[in-house]
Design a protein around this motif. Structure first.
Motif, short mmCIF file in Angstrom:
data_model
loop_
_atom_site.label_atom_id
_atom_site.label_comp_id
_atom_site.label_asym_id
_atom_site.label_seq_id
_atom_site.Cartn_x
_atom_site.Cartn_y
_atom_site.Cartn_z
N SER A 9 0.80 -1.22 0.00
CA SER A 9 0.00 0.00 0.00
C SER A 9 0.84 1.27 0.00
CB SER A 9 -0.93 0.02 1.22
OG SER A 9 -0.18 -0.10 2.41
N CYS A 10 2.08 1.18 0.48
CA CYS A 10 2.92 2.37 0.53
C CYS A 10 4.35 2.01 0.14
CB CYS A 10 2.84 3.01 1.91
SG CYS A 10 3.58 4.66 1.99
N ASP A 11 5.28 2.05 1.10
CA ASP A 11 6.69 1.90 0.74
C ASP A 11 7.29 0.55 1.13
OD1 ASP A 11 6.31 2.80 3.36
OD2 ASP A 11 8.35 3.53 3.52
N ASP A 12 6.65 -0.23 1.98
CA ASP A 12 7.20 -1.53 2.36
C ASP A 12 6.44 -2.65 1.66
OD1 ASP A 12 9.06 -0.35 3.98
OD2 ASP A 12 7.96 -0.70 5.85
N THR A 13 7.19 -3.65 1.18
CA THR A 13 6.58 -4.82 0.57
C THR A 13 6.37 -5.85 1.66
OG1 THR A 13 7.91 -4.37 -1.41
CG2 THR A 13 6.75 -6.48 -1.32
N GLY A 14 5.13 -6.21 1.93
CA GLY A 14 4.81 -7.15 2.99
C GLY A 14 4.21 -8.44 2.46
N VAL A 15 4.74 -9.57 2.90
CA VAL A 15 4.22 -10.88 2.52
C VAL A 15 4.10 -11.71 3.80
CG1 VAL A 15 4.71 -13.04 1.31
CG2 VAL A 15 5.19 -10.84 0.20
N GLY A 16 2.93 -12.27 4.04
CA GLY A 16 2.72 -13.06 5.24
C GLY A 16 1.99 -14.35 4.94
N LEU A 17 2.23 -15.36 5.76
CA LEU A 17 1.53 -16.63 5.66
C LEU A 17 0.86 -16.92 7.00
CD1 LEU A 17 4.16 -18.77 3.73
CD2 LEU A 17 1.85 -18.21 2.92
N VAL A 18 -0.44 -17.19 6.94
CA VAL A 18 -1.23 -17.49 8.13
C VAL A 18 -1.89 -18.85 7.95
CG1 VAL A 18 -3.36 -16.87 9.35
CG2 VAL A 18 -1.64 -15.12 8.86
N ARG A 19 -1.78 -19.68 8.98
CA ARG A 19 -2.45 -20.98 8.94
C ARG A 19 -3.48 -21.04 10.05
NH1 ARG A 19 0.16 -27.10 9.64
NH2 ARG A 19 -1.72 -28.22 8.96
N ASP A 20 -4.74 -21.12 9.68
CA ASP A 20 -5.84 -21.22 10.64
C ASP A 20 -5.75 -20.15 11.72
OD1 ASP A 20 -6.75 -23.45 9.25
OD2 ASP A 20 -5.60 -24.84 10.49
N GLY A 21 -5.49 -18.91 11.30
CA GLY A 21 -5.47 -17.79 12.23
C GLY A 21 -4.17 -17.58 12.97
N VAL A 22 -3.15 -18.37 12.69
CA VAL A 22 -1.85 -18.23 13.35
C VAL A 22 -0.81 -17.75 12.34
CG1 VAL A 22 -0.01 -19.43 14.58
CG2 VAL A 22 -2.40 -20.05 15.00
N VAL A 23 -0.09 -16.69 12.70
CA VAL A 23 0.94 -16.16 11.81
C VAL A 23 2.14 -17.10 11.82
CG1 VAL A 23 2.52 -14.25 11.33
CG2 VAL A 23 0.20 -13.78 12.17
N VAL A 24 2.46 -17.64 10.67
CA VAL A 24 3.60 -18.56 10.53
C VAL A 24 4.81 -17.83 9.96
CG1 VAL A 24 4.42 -20.70 9.46
CG2 VAL A 24 2.03 -20.50 10.22
N VAL A 25 4.59 -16.96 9.00
CA VAL A 25 5.68 -16.21 8.36
C VAL A 25 5.23 -14.77 8.18
CG1 VAL A 25 7.15 -15.97 6.32
CG2 VAL A 25 6.54 -18.25 7.13
N ASN A 26 6.12 -13.85 8.47
CA ASN A 26 5.85 -12.43 8.20
C ASN A 26 7.14 -11.80 7.69
OD1 ASN A 26 4.48 -9.93 8.14
ND2 ASN A 26 5.37 -9.37 10.12
N ARG A 27 7.21 -11.54 6.40
CA ARG A 27 8.40 -10.97 5.79
C ARG A 27 8.07 -9.58 5.24
NH1 ARG A 27 13.10 -13.38 4.41
NH2 ARG A 27 13.41 -15.51 5.17
N VAL A 28 8.96 -8.63 5.53
CA VAL A 28 8.79 -7.26 5.05
C VAL A 28 10.09 -6.79 4.42
CG1 VAL A 28 8.29 -4.87 5.67
CG2 VAL A 28 7.06 -6.73 6.82
N ALA A 29 10.01 -6.34 3.19
CA ALA A 29 11.16 -5.72 2.52
C ALA A 29 11.03 -4.21 2.68
CB ALA A 29 11.19 -6.12 1.05
N SER A 30 11.86 -3.64 3.54
CA SER A 30 11.77 -2.21 3.84
C SER A 30 12.40 -1.37 2.73
CB SER A 30 12.48 -1.93 5.16
OG SER A 30 12.54 -0.53 5.40
N GLN A 31 11.79 -0.21 2.48
CA GLN A 31 12.32 0.74 1.52
C GLN A 31 12.86 2.00 2.20
OE1 GLN A 31 9.62 1.70 -1.67
NE2 GLN A 31 9.06 -0.43 -2.05
N THR A 32 13.09 1.92 3.51
CA THR A 32 13.52 3.10 4.26
C THR A 32 14.76 3.75 3.67
OG1 THR A 32 12.55 2.27 6.31
CG2 THR A 32 14.26 3.94 6.52
N LEU A 33 15.78 2.96 3.38
CA LEU A 33 17.02 3.51 2.84
C LEU A 33 16.80 4.15 1.48
CD1 LEU A 33 19.59 0.72 3.84
CD2 LEU A 33 19.20 2.93 4.93
N LEU A 34 15.89 3.59 0.70
CA LEU A 34 15.61 4.13 -0.63
C LEU A 34 15.04 5.54 -0.57
CD1 LEU A 34 15.31 3.66 -3.74
CD2 LEU A 34 13.05 2.69 -3.24
#
Length: 324
Positions: A9-34
């Motif tokens: 939606s803005c400057d960070d690329t967010g990808v997450g995986l949830v299994r039955d309501g539990v967060v298993v993976v949460n990866r964020v590629a930050s663009q702060t330096l850019l």
């Protein structure tokens, strides 16, 4: 059920995986330096960076969970609001992946994602409650009487809270993003030395306003006040403004439970002051307070049964109100 959530939606690329309501993976590629050199997000650069990293980030998330892409049961992506170019990257990627796999696709409202992020820390939470979303792009206060029902009580009349922190930090010669920079400098200052007033003191409603604080910071600098003292007073006043509005809404609605999310929710002074106000607070885990894909997957997990007519046909939207 394995759900892949995507947020661009803005400057960070967010990808997450949830299994039955539990967060298993949460990866964020930050663009702060850019964007640091510009003191704020440059939309075109953000869109290009999303395009470059999103495919690899999805694959990294799948590898971390030990999944193949065909193991996914549902794909969700942020539909809006946000920067339209940035939104389109993740939204069309999610649609394309769902179409190719023959899996259901769920468009998710970005603010609703922030609200559902609290489920990662408080799976037991049930409405009714108040929800404060304070970030670089949004400052909204909702009454949530039931899941999927949102009554907008108040929003910022000008700058978002996080945006005001960024602008004040730039005036003070600090880095980007401004929130953590001001919080660090404020530890060295004395807030009572600088005369900044809390905005909208006389209001009976639930609006927020932060643009006047930015102007007050500029004037305080011109008058020779020390940057550390200005940062301390700015943070104190901004936090007090938010706390006053939220406590007034709590009295008005009779709801003492408040979900607080968004990047500004990580401010230590805000957390402490709201707790002192006698409110029952719920915060998402720190990794889910800012923009991320896991919150989108959590929202999709709770909302995928909604009867949306042809969700694939819904376009991304830069302006997308939530609640009335």
């Amino acid at each position: 059920m394995w759900i892949l959530g995507i947020d661009t939606s803005c400057d960070d690329t967010g990808v997450g995986l949830v299994r039955d309501g539990v967060v298993v993976v949460n990866r964020v590629a930050s663009q702060t330096l850019l964007h640091q050199r510009y003191g704020g997000v440059v939309p075109e650069l953000a869109s290009r960076e999303h395009t470059q990293v999103i495919d690899g980030l999805v694959q990294q998330a799948l590898d971390e969970a030990g999944l193949r892409v065909t193991d996914l049961d549902l794909i969700a992506a942020t539909r809006g609001p946000g920067l339209i170019g940035a939104l389109l990257v993740g939204y069309t990627y999610g649609k394309g992946l769902a179409f190719a796999l023959g899996k259901p696709f769920v468009p998710v409202h970005h603010l609703e994602g922030h609200i559902y992020a609290a489920l990662a820390e408080h799976p037991e939470v049930e409405p009714p409650f108040l929800a404060l979303i304070a970030s670089g792009g949004h400052t909204h206060l909702f009454e949530v009487p039931a899941w999927g029902t949102y009554r907008l009580l108040g929003a910022t009349l000008d700058d978002a809270a996080g945006e005001a922190f960024d602008k004040a930090a730039r005036l003070l010669g600090l880095g980007y993003p401004g929130g953590p920079e001001i919080e660090r400098l404020a530890e060295q200052g004395e807030p009572d030395r600088v005369p900044l007033a809390v905005p909208l003191q006389g209001q009976e409603g639930f609006a927020f306003s932060f643009s006047g604080l930015k102007t007050a910071v500029a004037r305080a600098l011109e008058k020779g006040y020390a940057p550390a003292d200005i940062a301390a007073r700015f943070q104190q006043v901004a936090v007090e403004h938010i706390v006053q509005v939220v406590t007034r809404a709590a009295r008005h609605t009779g709801l003492s439970t408040v979900l607080v999310t968004g990047g500004v929710a990580q401010n230590a002074m805000l957390r402490a002051r709201m707790q002192m106000a006698g409110l029952r607070l719920m915060f998402p885990p720190r990794g889910l307070a800012t923009d991320n894909g896991a919150m989108i997957a959590l929202a999709a997990w709770r909302t995928h049964a909604r009867n949306l007519h042809n969700p694939m046909a819904l376009p991304a939207a830069a302006y997308l109100p939530l609640g009335a």
